[in-house]
Design an enzyme around this catalytic site. Structure first.
Site, PDB file in Angstrom:
ATOM      1  N   GLU A   1       0.828  -1.207   0.000  1.00 59.64           N
ATOM      2  CA  GLU A   1       0.000   0.000   0.000  1.00 59.64           C
ATOM      3  C   GLU A   1       0.861   1.255   0.000  1.00 59.64           C
ATOM      4  OE1 GLU A   1      -3.162   0.181  -0.583  1.00 59.64           O
ATOM      5  OE2 GLU A   1      -3.329  -2.002  -0.683  1.00 59.64           O
TER       6      GLU A   1
ATOM      7  N   HIS B   1       2.094   2.139  -3.363  1.00 50.76           N
ATOM      8  CA  HIS B   1       1.103   2.895  -4.151  1.00 50.76           C
ATOM      9  C   HIS B   1       1.225   4.393  -3.853  1.00 50.76           C
ATOM     10  CE1 HIS B   1      -1.087  -0.315  -6.009  1.00 50.76           C
ATOM     11  NE2 HIS B   1      -1.605  -0.801  -4.896  1.00 50.76           N
TER      12      HIS B   1
HETATM   13 ZN   LIG Z   1      -2.598  -2.473  -4.588  1.00 52.75          ZN
END
Ligand SMILES: [Zn+2]
Ligand SMILES: *[C@@H]1O[C@H](CO)[C@@H](O)[C@H](O)[C@H]1NC(C)=O
Ligand SMILES: *[C@@H]1O[C@H](CO)[C@@H](O)[C@H](O)[C@H]1NC(C)=O
Ligand SMILES: *[C@@H]1O[C@H](CO)[C@@H](O)[C@H](O)[C@H]1NC(C)=O
Length: 520
Positions: free
Chosen positions: A240, A243
């Site tokens: 995450e 990202h």
């Molecule tokens: Zn992802």
């Protein structure tokens, strides 16, 4: 007693001993990273001139974690897990892995405007709020502390006055390249299936468009304090935060080349064109290219399969080497899973257990390909000795990476070769177990029957023993985002819905007790 083995979002009946249980599976963990909308991001945030990077450019990424009050409201075991283990370990890995090409000396974030109306003046780097600055500036669901914010700059309604308003700004967040706001709020997005956490960037600096702030929200009910689930949660948090740092369809159009020049042309406002139908800035074909593949499906038919390829230089270089395919144009991005999963991940069919694919199925690794992508943003350099070995697809050649899994399975079978990493055997009773691609876990082929026919593009079978020809269009691999290609997958044992054990052979609790085996 109810016991079932589950994998890939489905449940298996194993032998006569075990009865199907109906609880929704705890695995796989899915990711629905959604590129944040334009109103959720502040672009071109002016930072005071950073003289530091000119002296020693490139240094380890420095992430400052700021825990929201919601973390303190978690039950003590979860709070401790998040604050003492999960985030420190994830951030430590990322800091060791990435260097920033133009480090910040300190970070001061921009304020949101009360009515979301900004003004920009020629040759003035500041953004002015029209009327008033917002009472609170948010990064995702988190309210940014006042001391992280620049002084409010506003223009009066009549625009007679434009200038600072309210208390002056502080020194900012020192010695930091990226501020990460960590929260644990049960948001609407937490109600989606198997979402443990989600993250995104919220502010980008003006000089290189590099993200300087972002958030990661954990869904409180999905935080598991069980030790056997820690590795999965840790890789989810790393995934995450990657990202938020750069791997997002919302940032593709802002990537830069090795000299720091934009890969996508900019308009007068300094930004690329916004694509309303995609909801992101439109990238140029130096970043992502659309390609049509000739795609073999059942009945000796060929259809056209449209794919998005990430074509930046380091990624292309890495995938050519990884798959041993010198003509490969770039790395395929996920084309399924809906807005959120698609385009923001590597194609699951091709890089199954790579950590930046759209779901966590088994044995996740952060490979050289993901590190190369982070370098290709133009914002980071990567230390490749931090990359983990990825076996999936390794050395399989152009037929594997550029054609359908039907083509691969048929061709390999004809040559009497293994169809690995795909498979084509139906789960049977008694269960036929296989080994995972790396031989380190017991696995099962995830070929299964779907209640509905699969789209023609994903119908791969001309024959399956024991299945009538009319029924074949219902058969495919359990994982949709892998283009329904069947592959052997690790599974976990559940007893009355409670997680018992995985099928990973490297864990000591899954190994036989020697004494018991010798003296039954
Ligand atoms: Zn992802
Ligand atoms: C926006 O994205 C859609 C979908 O990929 C594409 O068809 C369209 O051409 C894009 N628009 C522009 C202006 O590039
Ligand atoms: C890269 O990572 C390895 C392993 O952690 C470390 O030994 C090495 O010093 C790092 N190299 C650089 C240039 O940071
Ligand atoms: C494949 O194996 C089968 C049985 O083992 C054999 O009869 C056949 O000749 C082999 N085909 C090729 C192309 O090697």
């Amino acid at each position: 007693m109810k016991m079932a083995a589950r994998y890939g979002g489905s449940l298996l009946i194993v032998g006569a001993l075990l009865v199907l249980a109906c609880q929704s599976p705890a695995t796989p963990i899915n990711c629905r990273h959604r590129a944040p909308g334009p109103e959720e991001v502040i672009y071109q945030v002016h930072q005071r001139t950073n003289h530091v990077w000119k002296r020693h450019s490139e240094q380890q990424l420095r992430v400052k974690i700021h825990y929201d009050i919601s973390i303190d409201n978690l039950v003590p075991a979860k709070k401790q897990l998040v604050k003492n283990k999960l985030f420190p370990q994830a951030i430590s890995y990322l800091q060791k892995t990435f260097q920033v090409r133009r480090p910040s000396s300190s970070i001061l974030l921009s304020r949101q405007c009360a009515n979301n109306q900004y003004l920009k003046k020629k040759s003035d780097p500041h953004r002015y709020c029209h009327g008033a600055c917002a009472q609170h500036t948010r990064c995702g669901p988190v309210i940014v502390p006042e001391e992280h914010l620049q002084q409010c700059m506003l223009c009066s309604d009549t625009e007679m006055y434009c200038g600072p308003s309210g208390p002056p700004d502080s020194g900012g967040i020192r010695d930091t390249d990226f501020v990460l706001y960590v929260s644990a709020i049960t948001t609407e997005r937490c109600s989606q299936e198997n979402i443990v956490a989600y993250a995104a960037y919220c502010q980008l600096e003006a000089e290189m468009d590099r993200p300087i702030a972002g958030y990661a929200n954990l869904c409180p009910n999905m935080i598991s304090t069980q030790t056997q689930e820690f590795a999965g949660m840790l890789s989810t948090v790393k995934h995450e935060v990657i990202h938020a740092l750069g791997f997002s369809a919302g940032l593709f159009a802002l990537y830069r080349d090795g000299d720091g020049n934009p890969l996508t042309p900019r308009y007068i406002n300094g930004l690329p064109l916004f694509n309303d139908s995609l909801g992101v800035y439109q990238w140029s074909d130096r970043v992502v290219r659309t390609v049509i593949r000739n795609w073999d499906v059942s009945g000796s038919k060929m259809v056209q399969h449209k794919v998005f390829l990430l074509v930046t230089p380091k990624v292309t270089d890495e995938v050519r080497k990884h798959f041993n395919c010198p003509i490969l144009e770039g790395m395929e991005l996920e084309n399924q899973g809906g807005m959120g999963t698609e385009l923001n991940h590597w194609e699951k069919r091709l890089l199954e257990n790579e950590a930046m694919t759209g779901s966590h199925t088994q044995n996740r690794v952060f490979s050289r390909i993901t590190l190369a992508l982070m370098e290709d943003t133009g914002w980071y350099r990567a230390n490749y000795s931090m990359a983990q070995r990825l076996d999936w697809g390794r050395g399989k050649g152009c037929d594997f990476v550029m054609k359908s899994c039907k083509f691969w399975i048929v061709q390999q079978s004809r040559r009497n070769r293994s169809v690995s990493p795909f498979c084509h055997t139906l789960r049977s009773n008694p269960l036929k177990l296989a080994c995972r691609q790396d031989q380190r876990a017991v696995a099962i082929c995830n070929l299964q029957r779907f209640p509905q026919r699969l789209p023609q593009e994903y119908q791969y079978f001309d024959a399956i023993p024991g299945v009538s020809p009319e029924d074949l269009p219902h058969y495919g691999g359990a994982v949709e985002i892998a283009d329904f290609c069947p592959f052997t997958q690790e599974f976990s044992w559940h007893l009355s819905g409670e997680y018992q054990r995985s099928s990973d052979c490297t864990l000591t609790q899954n190994q036989p007790d020697h004494l018991r085996l010798l003296y039954p």
